[in-house]
Motif scaffolding. Structure first.
Motif, mmCIF file in Angstrom:
data_model
loop_
_atom_site.group_PDB
_atom_site.id
_atom_site.type_symbol
_atom_site.label_atom_id
_atom_site.label_comp_id
_atom_site.label_asym_id
_atom_site.label_seq_id
_atom_site.Cartn_x
_atom_site.Cartn_y
_atom_site.Cartn_z
ATOM 1 N N THR A 1 0.825 -1.217 0.000
ATOM 2 C CA THR A 1 0.000 0.000 0.000
ATOM 3 C C THR A 1 0.856 1.263 0.000
ATOM 4 O OG1 THR A 1 -0.225 -0.106 2.424
ATOM 5 C CG2 THR A 1 -1.959 -1.131 1.099
ATOM 6 N N GLU B 1 0.536 4.339 -2.518
ATOM 7 C CA GLU B 1 0.414 5.684 -1.961
ATOM 8 C C GLU B 1 1.381 6.655 -2.637
ATOM 9 O OE1 GLU B 1 1.426 7.855 2.269
ATOM 10 O OE2 GLU B 1 0.725 5.781 2.306
ATOM 11 N N SER C 1 -5.010 8.899 -5.776
ATOM 12 C CA SER C 1 -5.819 8.483 -4.627
ATOM 13 C C SER C 1 -6.790 7.348 -4.973
ATOM 14 C CB SER C 1 -6.588 9.671 -4.054
ATOM 15 O OG SER C 1 -7.448 10.227 -5.032
ATOM 16 N N ASN D 1 -4.758 4.171 -5.266
ATOM 17 C CA ASN D 1 -4.302 3.809 -3.921
ATOM 18 C C ASN D 1 -5.415 3.146 -3.117
ATOM 19 O OD1 ASN D 1 -2.684 3.696 -1.583
ATOM 20 N ND2 ASN D 1 -3.352 5.716 -0.926
ATOM 21 N N GLU D 2 -6.604 3.730 -3.141
ATOM 22 C CA GLU D 2 -7.729 3.177 -2.370
ATOM 23 C C GLU D 2 -8.130 1.796 -2.872
ATOM 24 O OE1 GLU D 2 -9.129 4.159 0.480
ATOM 25 O OE2 GLU D 2 -7.507 5.626 0.443
ATOM 26 N N LYS E 1 -5.480 -0.667 -1.773
ATOM 27 C CA LYS E 1 -5.619 -0.891 -0.327
ATOM 28 C C LYS E 1 -6.712 -1.916 -0.032
ATOM 29 C CE LYS E 1 -3.998 3.307 2.009
ATOM 30 N NZ LYS E 1 -4.433 4.489 2.788
ATOM 31 N N LYS E 2 -7.857 -1.758 -0.685
ATOM 32 C CA LYS E 2 -8.974 -2.683 -0.459
ATOM 33 C C LYS E 2 -8.612 -4.099 -0.897
ATOM 34 C CE LYS E 2 -12.582 0.834 -0.889
ATOM 35 N NZ LYS E 2 -13.676 1.373 -1.742
#
Length: 219
Positions: free
Chosen positions: A141, A145, A150, A153-154, A157-158
């Motif tokens: 992650t 980042e 963004s 990245n999100e 992350k999930k």
């Protein structure tokens, strides 16, 4: 002798119970399909059932465990389709994230990735599967980042959060942690040398290997 051992009554007992049960799942002492009985766990950990209940609720929330029709809390399992689906997302996006670091990543950010690799190496030496998985999540992650995108990245992350659950349930960390850590270093080395195409390919290879290792253990 019990599977888990007792824990000391310091800080939050619920958090300690959660960490201990989760670690037992990582190391395959508690296997997919096994019932997590409050009374038995409380006896093994030498604490009351209240913190156990809280710990189990957290494991259910994270989908590491589930409640069956008989109201028993059971260690979750994973299917090949689960692994295929999340691997498709990660293999599509994470090599892209690495390639986007070209002309963007700083020396201090590269040092941060190297520090994460060293920290993870220490968890291997200490046989700490729990922290190894947390640092694995951190490594992937952090790269996303650093793209400064963004939305990318999100999404990563999930997807990586789901893989973290798979790593816990598969029990593959003790067997493959050294190899995975070495693959992380290869990615970092290519990034540090400005070889972003090679770094992207190394990330793709790493993710395919992760999938293969989980499937092999889950077969």
């Amino acid at each position: 002798m019990g599977k888990l051992g007792s824990i000391k009554k310091s800080k939050s007992l619920a958090d300690q119970a959660y960490d201990t049960i989760k670690e037992a799942i990582i190391y395959n002492k508690l296997k997919p399909g096994e019932i997590l009985a409050e009374e038995k766990l409380a006896e093994e950990l030498n604490i009351s059932r209240t913190p156990i209940r809280s710990a189990l609720s957290k494991l259910v929330f994270e989908e590491i465990a589930f409640i069956n029709k008989n109201k028993n809390v059971i260690v979750s399992d994973i299917t090949q389709k689960d692994i295929d689906d999340i691997s498709f997302i990660r293999e599509s996006l994470e090599p892209l994230a690495v390639s986007l670091l070209k002309d963007k990543i700083t020396k201090s950010q590269i040092e941060d990735l190297k520090h994460k690799y060293i920290e993870q190496l220490h968890t291997i030496e200490q046989c700490n599967g729990y922290d190894f998985i947390e640092l694995d999540y951190d490594f992937h992650t952090t790269i996303s980042e650093y793209t400064a995108n963004s939305f990318l990245n999100e999404t990563i992350k999930k997807a990586t959060l789901v893989t973290k659950r798979f790593l816990i349930l598969s029990g593959t960390v003790p067997q493959y942690s050294v190899i995975a850590n070495r693959e992380h270093k290869e990615i970092i080395d290519y990034i540090e040398n400005g070889q972003f195409e090679e770094a992207s390919n190394a990330m793709l290879k790493h993710l395919k290997n992760v999938k293969e290792r989980i499937l092999r253990k889950n077969a």
